[in-house]
Design a protein around this motif. Structure first.
Motif, mmCIF file in Angstrom:
data_model
loop_
_atom_site.group_PDB
_atom_site.id
_atom_site.type_symbol
_atom_site.label_atom_id
_atom_site.label_comp_id
_atom_site.label_asym_id
_atom_site.label_seq_id
_atom_site.Cartn_x
_atom_site.Cartn_y
_atom_site.Cartn_z
ATOM 1 N N GLU A 48 -20.222 22.001 -20.952
ATOM 2 C CA GLU A 48 -20.770 23.279 -20.501
ATOM 3 C C GLU A 48 -22.114 23.089 -19.813
ATOM 4 O O GLU A 48 -22.543 23.922 -19.012
ATOM 5 C CB GLU A 48 -20.907 24.242 -21.682
ATOM 6 C CG GLU A 48 -19.559 24.649 -22.279
ATOM 7 C CD GLU A 48 -19.729 25.579 -23.474
ATOM 8 O OE1 GLU A 48 -20.882 25.956 -23.773
ATOM 9 O OE2 GLU A 48 -18.706 25.931 -24.099
ATOM 10 N N THR A 49 -22.783 21.980 -20.116
ATOM 11 C CA THR A 49 -24.115 21.732 -19.545
ATOM 12 C C THR A 49 -24.215 20.407 -18.787
ATOM 13 O O THR A 49 -25.202 20.164 -18.104
ATOM 14 C CB THR A 49 -25.187 21.735 -20.654
ATOM 15 O OG1 THR A 49 -24.845 20.751 -21.647
ATOM 16 C CG2 THR A 49 -25.276 23.102 -21.317
ATOM 17 N N VAL A 50 -23.195 19.552 -18.917
ATOM 18 C CA VAL A 50 -23.249 18.218 -18.308
ATOM 19 C C VAL A 50 -22.033 18.003 -17.408
ATOM 20 O O VAL A 50 -20.918 18.387 -17.756
ATOM 21 C CB VAL A 50 -23.264 17.117 -19.403
ATOM 22 C CG1 VAL A 50 -23.172 15.733 -18.785
ATOM 23 C CG2 VAL A 50 -24.520 17.231 -20.249
ATOM 24 N N LYS A 51 -22.243 17.398 -16.250
ATOM 25 C CA LYS A 51 -21.149 17.028 -15.350
ATOM 26 C C LYS A 51 -21.124 15.506 -15.261
ATOM 27 O O LYS A 51 -21.790 14.909 -14.417
ATOM 28 C CB LYS A 51 -21.351 17.652 -13.973
ATOM 29 C CG LYS A 51 -21.291 19.173 -13.970
ATOM 30 C CD LYS A 51 -21.352 19.716 -12.563
ATOM 31 C CE LYS A 51 -21.331 21.243 -12.563
ATOM 32 N NZ LYS A 51 -20.116 21.785 -13.163
ATOM 33 N N PRO A 52 -20.347 14.858 -16.124
ATOM 34 C CA PRO A 52 -20.373 13.387 -16.193
ATOM 35 C C PRO A 52 -19.669 12.713 -15.014
ATOM 36 O O PRO A 52 -18.733 13.261 -14.438
ATOM 37 C CB PRO A 52 -19.643 13.093 -17.509
ATOM 38 C CG PRO A 52 -18.705 14.244 -17.669
ATOM 39 C CD PRO A 52 -19.431 15.438 -17.126
ATOM 40 N N ASP A 53 -20.150 11.531 -14.685
ATOM 41 C CA ASP A 53 -19.478 10.692 -13.692
ATOM 42 C C ASP A 53 -18.326 9.932 -14.334
ATOM 43 O O ASP A 53 -17.427 9.451 -13.643
ATOM 44 C CB ASP A 53 -20.479 9.707 -13.087
ATOM 45 C CG ASP A 53 -21.580 10.416 -12.318
ATOM 46 O OD1 ASP A 53 -21.302 10.856 -11.190
ATOM 47 O OD2 ASP A 53 -22.700 10.548 -12.852
ATOM 48 N N LEU A 54 -18.357 9.835 -15.673
ATOM 49 C CA LEU A 54 -17.292 9.176 -16.422
ATOM 50 C C LEU A 54 -17.306 9.659 -17.860
ATOM 51 O O LEU A 54 -18.373 9.840 -18.450
ATOM 52 C CB LEU A 54 -17.479 7.648 -16.400
ATOM 53 C CG LEU A 54 -16.497 6.822 -17.249
ATOM 54 C CD1 LEU A 54 -15.081 6.933 -16.705
ATOM 55 C CD2 LEU A 54 -16.928 5.358 -17.299
ATOM 56 N N ILE A 55 -16.112 9.868 -18.420
ATOM 57 C CA ILE A 55 -15.980 10.182 -19.841
ATOM 58 C C ILE A 55 -15.313 8.991 -20.523
ATOM 59 O O ILE A 55 -14.242 8.558 -20.106
ATOM 60 C CB ILE A 55 -15.127 11.448 -20.068
ATOM 61 C CG1 ILE A 55 -15.813 12.667 -19.453
ATOM 62 C CG2 ILE A 55 -14.891 11.677 -21.567
ATOM 63 C CD1 ILE A 55 -14.974 13.936 -19.517
ATOM 64 N N ILE A 56 -15.969 8.452 -21.545
ATOM 65 C CA ILE A 56 -15.366 7.408 -22.373
ATOM 66 C C ILE A 56 -14.803 8.115 -23.600
ATOM 67 O O ILE A 56 -15.546 8.706 -24.374
ATOM 68 C CB ILE A 56 -16.393 6.341 -22.775
ATOM 69 C CG1 ILE A 56 -16.966 5.661 -21.522
ATOM 70 C CG2 ILE A 56 -15.750 5.292 -23.685
ATOM 71 C CD1 ILE A 56 -18.050 4.642 -21.816
ATOM 72 N N LEU A 57 -13.489 8.058 -23.758
ATOM 73 C CA LEU A 57 -12.810 8.932 -24.719
ATOM 74 C C LEU A 57 -11.987 8.149 -25.735
ATOM 75 O O LEU A 57 -11.035 7.461 -25.381
ATOM 76 C CB LEU A 57 -11.897 9.894 -23.946
ATOM 77 C CG LEU A 57 -11.054 10.880 -24.748
ATOM 78 C CD1 LEU A 57 -11.943 11.860 -25.506
ATOM 79 C CD2 LEU A 57 -10.099 11.620 -23.823
ATOM 80 N N ASP A 58 -12.360 8.285 -27.013
ATOM 81 C CA ASP A 58 -11.557 7.715 -28.092
ATOM 82 C C ASP A 58 -10.371 8.638 -28.357
ATOM 83 O O ASP A 58 -10.472 9.857 -28.215
ATOM 84 C CB ASP A 58 -12.424 7.576 -29.356
ATOM 85 C CG ASP A 58 -11.675 6.878 -30.481
ATOM 86 O OD1 ASP A 58 -10.877 5.974 -30.186
ATOM 87 O OD2 ASP A 58 -11.877 7.250 -31.649
ATOM 88 N N MET A 59 -9.231 8.066 -28.738
ATOM 89 C CA MET A 59 -8.042 8.871 -28.979
ATOM 90 C C MET A 59 -8.000 9.473 -30.375
ATOM 91 O O MET A 59 -7.592 10.615 -30.561
ATOM 92 C CB MET A 59 -6.782 8.024 -28.752
ATOM 93 C CG MET A 59 -6.408 7.815 -27.298
ATOM 94 S SD MET A 59 -5.756 9.303 -26.471
ATOM 95 C CE MET A 59 -7.190 9.850 -25.551
ATOM 96 N N ASN A 60 -8.413 8.697 -31.379
ATOM 97 C CA ASN A 60 -8.266 9.137 -32.766
ATOM 98 C C ASN A 60 -9.589 9.653 -33.319
ATOM 99 O O ASN A 60 -10.472 8.874 -33.673
ATOM 100 C CB ASN A 60 -7.750 7.977 -33.631
ATOM 101 C CG ASN A 60 -6.385 7.485 -33.163
ATOM 102 O OD1 ASN A 60 -5.483 8.284 -32.919
ATOM 103 N ND2 ASN A 60 -6.242 6.179 -33.014
ATOM 104 N N MET A 61 -9.710 10.989 -33.395
ATOM 105 C CA MET A 61 -10.931 11.614 -33.890
ATOM 106 C C MET A 61 -10.580 12.861 -34.698
ATOM 107 O O MET A 61 -9.527 13.463 -34.485
ATOM 108 C CB MET A 61 -11.840 12.012 -32.718
ATOM 109 C CG MET A 61 -12.347 10.866 -31.879
ATOM 110 S SD MET A 61 -13.389 11.432 -30.498
ATOM 111 C CE MET A 61 -12.168 12.289 -29.481
#
Length: 263
Positions: A48-61
């Motif tokens: 909502e406040t950040v426009k990332p150039d990349l998201i590093i995303l874990d699957m299991n959370m």
């Protein structure tokens, strides 16, 4: 400040606190601005406040896993709004590769230096060869269907194109490849000559006969072998094949695809 020199923003979503902090410290040391979240819910709040150039995303959370988060950032389409690097167990990679349009995978556990290299590669290449400019001026990833019977080779080739910014759709035999190309109509189809069911040149011939797929660029490839060079070159000269490549390294295929699309 130019777009090229602008500090890149990375949103890191992972519930393993120690690993998250290690990744954050390493990325910050390379002058990335790093935002963190412990699950998908927190990740959506960050967007909502950040426009990332990349998201590093874990699957299991907990609360919201990586797959649900990914679906949320696709906003009803098949392509996520931001580049995504998925962190996942190796056993999950093949299925994710088939179903999710992402820029890269890292299998846990991994070396932090390898993660850094992957991040740098995605950010550098995301805006280059694998992206096309639409008539409206927006940037979209080019679509490629890779038809390869060997899962290991498919993953190697697919990773190269994901890192170059392409949207990759894999198929493991000729029949599946024909269905996928006719359904998705990619910019280019990369077809192995020696498939398990139908030879690659016949796959291309069948697709060129269909009205909706006749304008797709077709590259036929095989691994380089001195013993069969003359035979395969003759096959590669058949009508409908835009380029025939005998490759040693998957980067050879990326180079050929980029040249065909530019031409």
């Amino acid at each position: 400040m130019s777009e090229q020199n602008k500090q890149k923003i990375i949103l890191l979503i992972d519930d393993e606190v120690n690993l998250q902090q290690l990744m954050k410290i390493t990325l910050k040391s390379k002058n990335y601005h790093v935002e963190t979240a412990n699950n998908g819910v927190e990740g959506l709040a960050k967007l909502e406040t950040v426009k990332p150039d990349l998201i590093i995303l874990d699957m299991n959370m907990p609360q919201m896993g990586g797959l649900e988060f990914y679906q949320r950032i696709c906003y009803g389409g098949s392509q996520p709004k931001y580049p995504v690097l998925v962190l996942t167990a190796r056993a999950n990679m093949e299925q994710l590769f088939k179903e999710v349009n992402i820029d890269g995978f890292m299998a846990k556990p991994f070396e932090i230096a390898d993660l850094l290299h992957e991040v740098e590669t995605i950010i550098q290449k995301r805006s280059n060869t694998g992206v096309k400019i639409t008539p409206s001026g927006t940037r979209e990833p080019r679509k490629i269907c890779i038809i390869e019977s060997d899962p290991e080779i498919l993953n190697k080739i697919g990773s190269v194109f994901l890192n170059a910014g392409y949207m990759v759709n894999p198929a493991q035999n000729g029949t599946e490849g024909i269905e996928r190309v006719s359904h998705t109509v990619p910019d280019v189809a990369l077809v192995k000559l020696g498939l398990v069911d139908i030879s690659g040149d016949m796959v291309i011939l069948k697709l060129k006969m269909m009205a909706k797929t006749q304008d797709v660029k077709y590259i036929l490839y095989t691994e380089k072998s001195a013993e069969r060079t003359s035979i395969t070159q003759k096959i590669g000269e058949k009508e409908g094949i835009d380029r025939f490549v005998e490759f040693i390294n998957p980067q050879d295929l990326l180079k050929a695809v980029n040249e065909v699309l530019k031409g």
